[in-house]
Design a protein around this motif. Structure first.
Motif, mmCIF file in Angstrom:
data_model
loop_
_atom_site.group_PDB
_atom_site.id
_atom_site.type_symbol
_atom_site.label_atom_id
_atom_site.label_comp_id
_atom_site.label_asym_id
_atom_site.label_seq_id
_atom_site.Cartn_x
_atom_site.Cartn_y
_atom_site.Cartn_z
ATOM 1 N N SER A 2 0.832 -1.191 0.000
ATOM 2 C CA SER A 2 0.000 0.000 0.000
ATOM 3 C C SER A 2 0.875 1.252 0.000
ATOM 4 O O SER A 2 2.054 1.214 0.370
ATOM 5 N N PHE A 3 0.283 2.360 -0.416
ATOM 6 C CA PHE A 3 0.995 3.638 -0.405
ATOM 7 C C PHE A 3 1.498 3.958 0.987
ATOM 8 O O PHE A 3 2.646 4.378 1.175
ATOM 9 N N GLU A 4 0.642 3.764 1.997
ATOM 10 C CA GLU A 4 1.029 4.111 3.362
ATOM 11 C C GLU A 4 2.180 3.239 3.856
ATOM 12 O O GLU A 4 3.083 3.724 4.548
ATOM 13 N N ALA A 5 2.157 1.952 3.529
ATOM 14 C CA ALA A 5 3.259 1.081 3.934
ATOM 15 C C ALA A 5 4.555 1.499 3.261
ATOM 16 O O ALA A 5 5.623 1.497 3.877
ATOM 17 N N SER A 6 4.472 1.870 2.007
ATOM 18 C CA SER A 6 5.660 2.319 1.294
ATOM 19 C C SER A 6 6.192 3.620 1.882
ATOM 20 O O SER A 6 7.400 3.790 2.080
ATOM 21 N N ARG A 7 5.282 4.539 2.198
ATOM 22 C CA ARG A 7 5.704 5.839 2.732
ATOM 23 C C ARG A 7 6.415 5.691 4.075
ATOM 24 O O ARG A 7 7.260 6.512 4.434
ATOM 25 N N GLU A 13 -7.238 3.461 -5.179
ATOM 26 C CA GLU A 13 -6.978 4.368 -4.055
ATOM 27 C C GLU A 13 -5.484 4.624 -3.899
ATOM 28 O O GLU A 13 -5.045 5.774 -3.711
ATOM 29 N N ASP A 14 -4.676 3.562 -3.981
ATOM 30 C CA ASP A 14 -3.224 3.738 -3.892
ATOM 31 C C ASP A 14 -2.688 4.505 -5.098
ATOM 32 O O ASP A 14 -1.801 5.354 -4.966
ATOM 33 N N ALA A 15 -3.218 4.216 -6.289
ATOM 34 C CA ALA A 15 -2.761 4.911 -7.493
ATOM 35 C C ALA A 15 -2.978 6.412 -7.360
ATOM 36 O O ALA A 15 -2.101 7.222 -7.695
ATOM 37 N N ASP A 16 -4.144 6.816 -6.852
ATOM 38 C CA ASP A 16 -4.433 8.243 -6.694
ATOM 39 C C ASP A 16 -3.441 8.910 -5.742
ATOM 40 O O ASP A 16 -3.043 10.064 -5.956
ATOM 41 N N LEU A 17 -3.042 8.196 -4.700
ATOM 42 C CA LEU A 17 -2.082 8.758 -3.747
ATOM 43 C C LEU A 17 -0.710 8.950 -4.381
ATOM 44 O O LEU A 17 -0.027 9.948 -4.118
#
Length: 377
Positions: A139-144, A168-172
């Motif tokens: 997920s975006f949050e895990a990557s961040r 949702e992740d793509a949009d982030l």
């Protein structure tokens, strides 16, 4: 359809874990549709996964041993530091090997980089004439929250397409300035002919015994749920670096009578067929295969809502139950609710088996082929 030449470039050819399983499945699916597939690993696997007998794809590994992390030049020596120069020479040689492979590929070939560490080598190679697709499986949050965030921004910025797991992740990621982002869900890993009968008083947990998978949180959950439903067991399938610590926690919580440590399994279907509920207590997830597998087996899932991928798979209240991320009390309540209500288990399990078909392998593979065609235009 004329088959393409497809290269998967990964950290490892047969890495144990979700990425390795996804990679092997996609290589098989594409090979079965007439494509010529090669998996290229940067380094040998630390914990190898069995690829099965006579896999329909080729494999090769660039290094005999795992290459070290980047050396920081010693003061005063800078780029003339012998250790730095040696490492650069090794990386150039590995990248040149990749370049030779890509130059020899026939027109229409596609390069799929399954992990951003592997992209560090592909970025040095000659990929001219072949579209490059980069993938982030988290997920975006895990990557961040990890060192991979800056590497994704750096190494995937100029690939032809960066694929993540959900819209949702793509949009982030688009919000971070990347204009090449799309999304592609994982395919259903298995399609069992018969579902679980959901008659055994067993809750299944399947996954690596690591910090991210949150089995320590699950034991806290089970300490709340088990006394309210005597006779049920929690069967934990998996291995990993946290096993000794987790077994000690289990003993301290007086759960040894209701927790079974089943070890790593090569037969996920059978493990799920012996269960009536599947639980996932991860701190981080991408697009968890075990939830897809459980649903395909007609086993209702209870999970932390820890990523867009989880809520993309499980529709809360329709085919499974989701708890707020990290709320062990809520996860325990959901577990007790399913353990105590056979009708609810059957209703959610039946819906889960139907709903998960939207991720059927042929559906996802066709989406991949449509992407290949689009990038070739």
């Amino acid at each position: 359809m004329t088959g393409r030449q497809i290269f998967f470039v990964a950290n490892e050819v047969n890495e144990l874990g979700g990425v390795g399983r996804w990679q092997t499945q996609m290589a098989r699916l594409l090979a079965e549709r007439g494509h010529r597939v090669t998996i290229i690993g940067v380094s040998p696997p630390q914990m190898p996964m069995n690829l099965g007998e006579n896999p329909p794809f080729e494999t090769l590994t660039l290094y005999e041993r795992r290459p070290p992390a980047h050396h920081r030049p010693r003061p005063l020596l800078g780029r003339f530091d012998p250790a730095v120069r040696e490492q650069e020479a090794d990386r150039r040689a590995a990248a040149e090997r990749l370049s030779r492979i890509f130059r020899a590929a026939r027109p229409g070939a596609v390069i799929i980089v399954t992990q951003v560490w592997a992209m560090e080598w592909v970025a040095r190679a000659d990929t001219a004439g072949h579209p490059v697709i980069g993938i982030s499986h988290e997920s975006f949050e895990a990557s961040r929250a990890s060192s991979r965030f800056e590497r994704v921004l750096t190494y995937y910025r100029n690939v032809d397409r960066l694929l993540v797991l959900t819209q949702e992740d793509a949009d982030l990621w688009v919000g971070e300035g990347l204009n090449n982002v799309g999304f592609m869900p994982n395919p259903l890993p298995l399609t069992p002919g018969t579902p679980s009968p959901r008659t055994e008083k067993a809750v299944a947990c399947i996954g690596r015994l690591s910090h991210d998978k949150g089995v320590d949180l699950l034991l806290d959950v089970w300490a709340q749920a088990a006394p309210r439903q005597p006779g049920w067991i929690l069967r934990i399938h998996g291995a990993g670096e946290k096993e000794t610590e987790l077994r000690q926690q289990c003993a301290e919580l007086n759960l040894d009578d209701s927790v079974e440590w089943a070890g790593q399994t090569d037969d996920v279907t059978e493990a799920l067929r012996r269960s009536s509920v599947c639980v996932q207590s991860s701190r981080r997830e991408g697009f968890p295969l075990v939830l897809l597998e459980a649903m395909a087996c007609g086993v209702p899932c209870v999970a932390f809502d820890c990523s867009p991928g989880v809520r993309e798979i499980v529709r809360d209240g329709e085919d499974g139950l989701l708890a707020r991320h990290g709320s062990t009390s809520e996860l325990a309540r959901h577990l007790v609710r399913l353990m105590s209500d056979e009708k609810l288990r059957d209703t959610l399990g039946t819906r889960a088996r139907e709903n998960v078909r939207r991720f059927a392998p042929d559906v996802i593979t066709r989406r991949w082929e449509e992407l290949f065609d689009f990038l070739e235009r």
